[in-house]
Structures are given as structure tokens and as C-alpha cells.
Write a protein that holds these residues in place. Structure first.
Motif, short mmCIF file in Angstrom:
data_model
loop_
_atom_site.label_atom_id
_atom_site.label_comp_id
_atom_site.label_asym_id
_atom_site.label_seq_id
_atom_site.Cartn_x
_atom_site.Cartn_y
_atom_site.Cartn_z
N HIS A 1 76.23 29.83 31.63
CA HIS A 1 77.86 30.16 33.29
C HIS A 1 77.61 31.53 32.94
O HIS A 1 76.49 32.25 32.68
N GLY A 2 78.31 31.88 34.88
CA GLY A 2 78.43 32.97 34.78
C GLY A 2 79.87 32.81 35.18
O GLY A 2 81.14 32.22 35.67
N VAL A 3 80.47 34.22 34.23
CA VAL A 3 81.88 34.99 34.78
C VAL A 3 81.92 35.80 35.41
O VAL A 3 80.64 37.05 34.33
N CYS A 4 83.62 36.65 35.13
CA CYS A 4 83.71 37.73 35.43
C CYS A 4 85.01 37.95 34.77
O CYS A 4 85.87 36.96 34.84
N GLU A 5 84.83 38.89 34.01
CA GLU A 5 86.37 38.98 33.24
C GLU A 5 86.45 40.98 33.44
O GLU A 5 85.56 41.77 33.21
N GLU A 6 87.67 40.84 34.41
CA GLU A 6 88.06 42.20 34.16
C GLU A 6 87.44 43.32 34.80
O GLU A 6 86.80 44.11 34.67
N GLY A 7 86.63 41.94 35.82
CA GLY A 7 85.25 43.27 36.99
C GLY A 7 84.44 42.80 36.62
O GLY A 7 83.37 43.91 37.55
N ILE A 8 84.20 42.62 35.41
CA ILE A 8 82.56 42.75 34.49
C ILE A 8 81.62 41.28 34.50
O ILE A 8 82.62 40.62 34.42
N ARG A 9 80.58 41.20 35.40
CA ARG A 9 79.71 39.85 35.82
C ARG A 9 78.71 39.82 34.78
O ARG A 9 77.99 41.05 33.85
N LYS A 10 79.25 38.67 33.95
CA LYS A 10 78.44 38.01 32.58
C LYS A 10 77.26 37.23 32.83
O LYS A 10 78.16 36.19 33.30
N ILE A 11 76.23 36.38 32.17
CA ILE A 11 75.49 35.60 32.17
C ILE A 11 76.18 34.94 30.72
O ILE A 11 75.69 35.95 29.91
N LEU B 1 62.02 36.07 36.58
CA LEU B 1 63.95 35.87 36.02
C LEU B 1 64.50 34.88 37.19
O LEU B 1 64.59 35.62 37.56
N LEU B 2 64.46 33.15 36.29
CA LEU B 2 65.55 32.92 37.58
C LEU B 2 66.54 32.77 36.62
O LEU B 2 66.20 32.17 35.76
N SER B 3 67.74 33.35 37.52
CA SER B 3 68.58 32.16 36.77
C SER B 3 70.18 32.11 37.75
O SER B 3 70.19 32.33 38.52
N LEU B 4 70.27 30.50 36.94
CA LEU B 4 71.72 29.96 37.10
C LEU B 4 72.45 30.18 37.26
O LEU B 4 74.11 29.60 37.83
N ALA B 5 73.29 31.33 36.61
CA ALA B 5 74.46 31.32 36.28
C ALA B 5 75.24 31.83 37.44
O ALA B 5 74.99 32.85 38.19
N CYS B 6 76.30 31.86 38.04
CA CYS B 6 77.13 32.07 38.62
C CYS B 6 77.16 33.11 39.30
O CYS B 6 77.89 33.33 37.96
N GLY B 7 77.25 34.27 39.87
CA GLY B 7 77.09 35.15 39.99
C GLY B 7 76.22 36.03 40.10
O GLY B 7 76.51 37.23 39.98
N SER B 8 75.36 35.74 38.46
CA SER B 8 74.08 36.98 38.50
C SER B 8 73.22 37.04 39.73
O SER B 8 72.13 37.92 39.49
N GLY B 9 73.94 36.56 40.83
CA GLY B 9 71.96 37.28 42.08
C GLY B 9 72.48 38.96 42.55
O GLY B 9 72.07 39.02 43.55
#
Length: 192
Positions: A49-59, A100-108
Motif C-alpha cells: 500500500h502507499g499512504v500519505c500521513e502528515e505530508g510524508i509518503r510511505k510504502i 525495483l518496481l513499486s506498486l504502492a500508490c504515490g511511490s513514483g
């Protein structure tokens, strides 16, 4: 996410690729995977999953952790998240190589790309849109098309051979009218 990973594995094996599947159930297994050196392979695919918490993108990997540190104990396991961020990737991903291919939302993003490239990967691909979201079906479609083009040189009568960057561009062109589709993916290299 496990369904997507399983479907991708089956499809890539139909391309005659050797696929090693690592399912991260325990927090320490994620650390082990990145910390002991990524397996010797041309590509690593992260299905997370890709998440964004407090302006920080995370895988984000959803896992369990042992609060008492007793890995043999049947009790004491709690649900936890293991987050990769641009800030912690260079310290966690040791011995990285290949792509590396990441499928997490917002990780590009450039930040994720810079972090993974600094950790040793030669190429990095991830999805990015202004909102950070893209359609999950696009992950499978992009991935299969990317490897289809990247492996063109292995096919009989291949019309041409594509670099990884060209393969990513071609795969991103599929369903280009849909703003949350395969066009969300970007390829970064050490030179870009």
C-alpha cells in the motif's frame, strides 16, 4: 494485495521467468529482506500500500510484530505497519541491485526514486498521480506490459529490443486516456 501478487507471479512465470515470492507477515521479515541484501535478481517488485500521513509518503507493509521479542511464543503478536520512507530506505535497503518496481500508490516520486537508487538499485519504477492514487487494476496491466516489452529480445522474431526505460514508457501508454491508469508509472535511473 496478496491476490495481486499471486496473479502477477503466475503471469510472470508464464513469461518463463523465475519468480521468488516473499510474503511479509512478520515485521522482522521485512527488515531481513531489505537488511540482509535483496536476493540476486534483475528485478524486485514490491506489492504494498502507499499512504500519505502528515505530508510524508510511505510504502506500507501490514505485518505482525512480537512485543516480547520471543519469536517462538504463540502469544504476544500485535498488528503493526512497516513503513518505507525516502528517509529510511538508504539505511534499510542494503545490498540492493537490479531494478525495483513499486506498486504502492504515490511511490513514483523523485524522493522515493532517489532513495532507492542511493540504496543501490539501478532503476526504479513507481506510480504517481497528483492525488497519489491510481487504479489497482492498472498495477497488473502496467507490470505485465512492462515485462512483456522488457523481454522482447527473448522472443523469436522480436521487432525490436527495448531498454527498461523504453519498456516502461510503452507500458505506460496503455489506456493513456484514463488518468489513474498505467500512465501513472514513471521510470527513474541513476542518470535521470
Amino acid at each position: 494485495m496478496v491476490d495481486l501478487a499471486g496473479a502477477m507471479r503466475a503471469a510472470l512465470e508464464s513469461y518463463r521467468l523465475h519468480v521468488r515470492f516473499f510474503r511479509f507477515v512478520q515485521h522482522r521479515k521485512v527488515l531481513d529482506f531489505f537488511g540482509r541484501g535483496v536476493p540476486d535478481c534483475n528485478w524486485t517488485v514490491l506489492v504494498a500500500h502507499g499512504v500519505c500521513e502528515e505530508g510524508i509518503r510511505k510504502i506500507r507493509f501490514e505485518a505482525v510484530d512480537q512485543v516480547d521479542g520471543d519469536w517462538e511464543a504463540p502469544m504476544g503478536w500485535v498488528d503493526t505497519n512497516f513503513d518505507l520512507t525516502p528517509a529510511n530506505i538508504p539505511d534499510l535497503a542494503t545490498g540492493a541491485r537490479g531494478g525495483l518496481l513499486s506498486l504502492a500508490c504515490g511511490s513514483g516520486t523523485k524522493e522515493f526514486a532517489d532513495a532507492f537508487l542511493a540504496a543501490g538499485y539501478q532503476r526504479y519504477i513507481g506510480p504517481t498521480t497528483e492525488s497519489g492514487y491510481y487504479n489497482a487494476d492498472a498495477a497488473l496491466l502496467f507490470s505485465l506490459a512492462f515485462f512483456y516489452y522488457a523481454l522482447a529480445g527473448d522472443r523469436d522474431y522480436a521487432p525490436r529490443i527495448y531498454s527498461d526505460e523504453e519498456a516502461a514508457e510503452r507500458a505506460a501508454e496503455i489506456d493513456s486516456e484514463f488518468g489513474f491508469g498505467p500512465g501513472a508509472f514513471r521510470c527513474f535511473t541513476r542518470e535521470s
